[in-house]
Design an enzyme around this catalytic site. Structure first.
Site, mmCIF file in Angstrom:
data_model
loop_
_atom_site.group_PDB
_atom_site.id
_atom_site.type_symbol
_atom_site.label_atom_id
_atom_site.label_comp_id
_atom_site.label_asym_id
_atom_site.label_seq_id
_atom_site.Cartn_x
_atom_site.Cartn_y
_atom_site.Cartn_z
ATOM 1 C CD GLU A 83 -1.597 -2.208 1.943
ATOM 2 O OE1 GLU A 83 -2.263 -3.259 1.901
ATOM 3 O OE2 GLU A 83 -0.556 -2.363 2.675
ATOM 4 C CE1 TYR A 89 7.648 1.082 -3.204
ATOM 5 C CE2 TYR A 89 5.615 2.344 -3.057
ATOM 6 C CZ TYR A 89 6.476 1.782 -2.717
ATOM 7 O OH TYR A 89 7.100 2.175 -1.298
#
Length: 92
Positions: A41, A53
């Site tokens: 998350e 990411y």
């Protein structure tokens, strides 16, 4: 499946590649353990982390509304799949 709970660096270490090194190490570990997917998350406002990411193949797959207790900010759920095939270059 594996999940990254926290990646964090001290303020003075930011923008020096420490977070990316930690992420790469985590990816290598889950590849070594033969996991098929890796999730995490990230704060909706943390665009720098989202770019990092994404660079490593994570895609947004959902939202956890009001996830963070300090300010009730939403969290984006990001996932990297098929770890064995396309991401082995990370561990070289």
């Amino acid at each position: 499946e594996a999940q990254i709970i926290t990646i964090g660096t001290r303020l003075r270490e930011r923008r020096r590649g420490v977070g990316e090194l930690l992420l790469r190490s985590a990816i290598c570990e889950v590849i070594h353990r033969d996991c098929r997917a890796l999730t995490l998350e990230v704060r909706k406002s943390n665009h720098a982390a989202q770019r990092l990411y994404s660079k490593y193949g994570f895609n947004e797959v959902g939202v956890r509304h009001r996830y963070y207790v300090d300010n009730r900010e939403d969290a984006l759920i990001m996932k990297m799949e098929t770890l064995r095939s396309g991401n082995g270059h990370v561990c070289r």
